[in-house]
Design a protein around this motif. Sequence first.
Motif, PDB file in Angstrom:
ATOM      1  N   LEU A   1      55.321  57.286  99.336  1.00  0.00           N
ATOM      2  CA  LEU A   1      55.144  58.482  98.513  1.00  0.00           C
ATOM      3  C   LEU A   1      56.165  58.610  97.395  1.00  0.00           C
ATOM      4  O   LEU A   1      56.092  59.557  96.602  1.00  0.00           O
ATOM      5  N   ALA A   2      57.105  57.679  97.291  1.00  0.00           N
ATOM      6  CA  ALA A   2      58.164  57.779  96.284  1.00  0.00           C
ATOM      7  C   ALA A   2      57.627  57.968  94.866  1.00  0.00           C
ATOM      8  O   ALA A   2      58.201  58.747  94.088  1.00  0.00           O
ATOM      9  N   PRO A   3      56.523  57.285  94.471  1.00  0.00           N
ATOM     10  CA  PRO A   3      56.019  57.499  93.104  1.00  0.00           C
ATOM     11  C   PRO A   3      55.567  58.931  92.818  1.00  0.00           C
ATOM     12  O   PRO A   3      55.397  59.296  91.649  1.00  0.00           O
ATOM     13  N   LEU A   4      55.374  59.742  93.852  1.00  0.00           N
ATOM     14  CA  LEU A   4      54.890  61.115  93.664  1.00  0.00           C
ATOM     15  C   LEU A   4      55.991  62.149  93.834  1.00  0.00           C
ATOM     16  O   LEU A   4      55.725  63.355  93.841  1.00  0.00           O
ATOM     17  N   GLN A   5      57.217  61.689  93.961  1.00  0.00           N
ATOM     18  CA  GLN A   5      58.314  62.619  94.219  1.00  0.00           C
ATOM     19  C   GLN A   5      58.471  63.624  93.078  1.00  0.00           C
ATOM     20  O   GLN A   5      58.716  64.814  93.306  1.00  0.00           O
ATOM     21  N   ASP A   6      58.302  63.167  91.839  1.00  0.00           N
ATOM     22  CA  ASP A   6      58.444  64.081  90.700  1.00  0.00           C
ATOM     23  C   ASP A   6      57.353  65.148  90.688  1.00  0.00           C
ATOM     24  O   ASP A   6      57.520  66.211  90.087  1.00  0.00           O
ATOM     25  N   ALA A   7      56.217  64.847  91.360  1.00  0.00           N
ATOM     26  CA  ALA A   7      55.141  65.836  91.460  1.00  0.00           C
ATOM     27  C   ALA A   7      55.339  66.765  92.654  1.00  0.00           C
ATOM     28  O   ALA A   7      54.479  67.614  92.926  1.00  0.00           O
ATOM     29  N   GLY A   8      56.458  66.590  93.355  1.00  0.00           N
ATOM     30  CA  GLY A   8      56.763  67.457  94.485  1.00  0.00           C
ATOM     31  C   GLY A   8      56.053  67.085  95.764  1.00  0.00           C
ATOM     32  O   GLY A   8      56.005  67.897  96.706  1.00  0.00           O
ATOM     33  N   ILE A   9      55.513  65.873  95.836  1.00  0.00           N
ATOM     34  CA  ILE A   9      54.788  65.437  97.034  1.00  0.00           C
ATOM     35  C   ILE A   9      55.677  64.486  97.819  1.00  0.00           C
ATOM     36  O   ILE A   9      56.005  63.386  97.366  1.00  0.00           O
TER      37      ILE A   9
END
Length: 659
Positions: free
Chosen positions: A476-484
């Motif tokens: 899920l690291a690629p979605l961290q900026d999206a708060g996921i």
Amino acid sequence: MTEYARSACPLNCPDSCDFLVRRLPDRLALQGDPALLGYDSFICTKGHNYAAQTHDPRRLLYPYARTRRRGWRRITWADAYERLEEQVRAALAAGGSQSILHYYGTGYGGVLGALDQRFFQALGGATVPRGSLCWANGIRAQVRDFGEPRAGTPEDFRHAGLIILWGRDPAVTHKHLVPILLQARKNGARIIAINPLRVRSAAFADEFIRVNPGTDGALALGVAHCLLAERRMDFAWAQKHLAGFGPYAALVKDFPPEKAERITGVPAARQRTLAVELSAERPALIYIGYGMQRYGNGTNTVRAIDALAAVTGNIGRRGGGIFYAHNYHSALAPLLLPEETYRERTAPYALMAEELRRAEPPIRLAVVTRANPLAAQPDSAAWSEFWRAIPYRVTLDTYFSATAAASDLVLPVANVFEKEDLIVNSQNPWLRYAQPVLPPQGEARPEAVIFTDLAERLGVGDKFSHTAADWLKYVLAPLQDAGITPESLQTGPARAPYIPDTAWAEGDFATEDGRARLLSREEFTAGEGFSPVARFYAAEERLPPGVFILLTPHADLCLNSQFTEGSRRVLYLHPAAAAAAGLSHGDRARVRTERGELEAETALSEDIHPHVAVIPFPGWEKGRGVNELTAARMDPAGESAALYDLFCRVEPAAPNGGI
């Protein structure tokens, strides 16, 4: 206040439901998440059956090894690991990593399930399957037409003016879509079901169109002929976004509706009105199913339907286009190793037994995960013969499946309620966290633990340096900026930000020139040559009494070979066809094909096409399944199994036949 744990359904189903799980002393109680599904937050029978398996006394809870003298013997995990390590090392020494067969399927939808593939890649690359037993033809068609498979979301159906369920029966296979379809109909959308069988979804459709099996592509071309002849296509959209129109037009010219009627059984007049509807009742959304793909011409069938949506300008419109599958989840961090670091040998699922029987190096060790090939593979007899010839066979499962029972070592795995994982699906946009609800029963272990332990023993532990929780953070690291994050998903599912509401809304297709591609005459003609059923209808031949085309769609309450306990084998026939074959409702019938024969109980229904015999898969009865009748064929374009390219003879069973 009742406390629930949050989980999700890992079964290979487009709904991929959220579970709110309540742990009781002797069972797990499930309910859907009303915050997400509202009043439609029901859980289907398969979901409840999956939960019931957790405490099922028949469940596999301990490692077992087959012994020559005493049959199955319970062993420790240390013993199991030692046996498997010994077999892996022996196979590597004798024939290299490609002498190991890793057979995996889609029986489990958690992303950490892919760690089994990573393990064998770390060993150098095993022999693995390619293609599919069900949907690869459609995937290949979408790649050829659009560059890659993309789809909108189920919510997109609410905005459609016309919905065509082409070979799809969401009342059975996508049940949470049905309320959306009914709402779309209330909003004014028309729903048409196209299928050889009057499926359950025909009950709420505005119209049911019966098409001869294996001829859906010819029907699409007949409708396209009407579109082009009456100049109803979207010329402006086509000029901007389509490539290959000339060769496609030449193909369509060969299929006037009168010719298509003789092939498909659909009246020419209905083809003309369908062309009008596709062009006038926009946006039109076509939901493509799997059954039409299970022929040697399956890829081109889907391409012909793709083209209908394209030439009418429905692609990229909100509430329009093709709904099939997507690969958007490739935006997540990959668990598989870089391709340049290993070398796999592949064989198509449909022809695997045939191809690997004579392969060099020969298979010395087979490991099965997330699958049950002895039930799922076509031509069960040939597969059983191939399986028995492998020196050592290992199966990871929750039950003693047909494959596990024919193995040398069986390892018990935890189910989704006993481990943490991320559940994703190729037909909906949600990311769902599954948390452990209870410890693994007996000595079952999560696959992530099993393959991490084996990696350490075999010297590739550096490729398995994470715990399950760490793997999920990595994915899920690629979605961290999206708060996921894993932590955020513990409070509820999240909509994947990389999945659009509507596929191809910008018209930026993933092909080299950015244009969608159309099917040509040469491509379609070549595909028809690989389908005996399509050739039969093209030649306008007739079936003699008692001879049918055999279809094996999935049973409602089963999912592939799962949840088959207590099932019986039923043969469905049209009443007139059954009478011609000398059969009445309830009679025992003998069904014979080129590959084998079985008995089944006869049931009569006018919902069945008169040319068709239906035995729902898996057709499991007394340890035997319907794939004893099917043949190992595939569509070479998409490398998916051509399970429906099969004729059978049906006759009354001899008294006490016992087959």
